[in-house]
Design a protein around this motif. Sequence first.
Motif, PDB file in Angstrom:
ATOM      1  N   ALA A   1       0.579  15.639  31.325  1.00 55.83           N
ATOM      2  CA  ALA A   1       0.907  14.126  31.491  1.00 55.83           C
ATOM      3  C   ALA A   1       2.017  14.011  32.658  1.00 55.83           C
ATOM      4  O   ALA A   1       1.798  13.131  33.664  1.00 55.83           O
ATOM      5  CB  ALA A   1       1.318  13.473  30.381  1.00 55.83           C
TER       6      ALA A   1
ATOM      7  N   SER B   1       0.967  12.235  36.539  1.00 57.48           N
ATOM      8  CA  SER B   1       2.076  11.343  36.755  1.00 57.48           C
ATOM      9  C   SER B   1       2.628  11.145  38.180  1.00 57.48           C
ATOM     10  O   SER B   1       3.189  10.464  38.954  1.00 57.48           O
ATOM     11  CB  SER B   1       2.996  10.811  35.669  1.00 57.48           C
ATOM     12  N   LYS B   2       2.960  12.664  38.461  1.00 58.57           N
ATOM     13  CA  LYS B   2       3.776  12.940  39.463  1.00 58.57           C
ATOM     14  C   LYS B   2       2.879  13.308  40.921  1.00 58.57           C
ATOM     15  O   LYS B   2       3.079  13.675  41.933  1.00 58.57           O
ATOM     16  CB  LYS B   2       4.807  14.014  39.334  1.00 58.57           C
TER      17      LYS B   2
END
Length: 75
Positions: free
Chosen positions: A63, A67-68
Amino acid sequence: EKLETRTPYSLSANEQSVIQKITSGMNNNEIAAALDIAPSTVETYKDRLKTKFGVKSIVECVAFAVSKGIVYIKE
């Protein structure tokens, strides 16, 4: 002098490969075979990724990486 390419969060090339392969749904044995390493080495890379990302589980690791923008999920 050999320079090792690093990605964001100081990931080694193998760590980057492992997180990408996990994100694509591969298990430890599949990742080990693809990278020509032992399954225990895959676990070592997973532990390093969790430490670098400051998370406790591989799900959190994926995750965070998504997300990055470290890895992308192919649809």
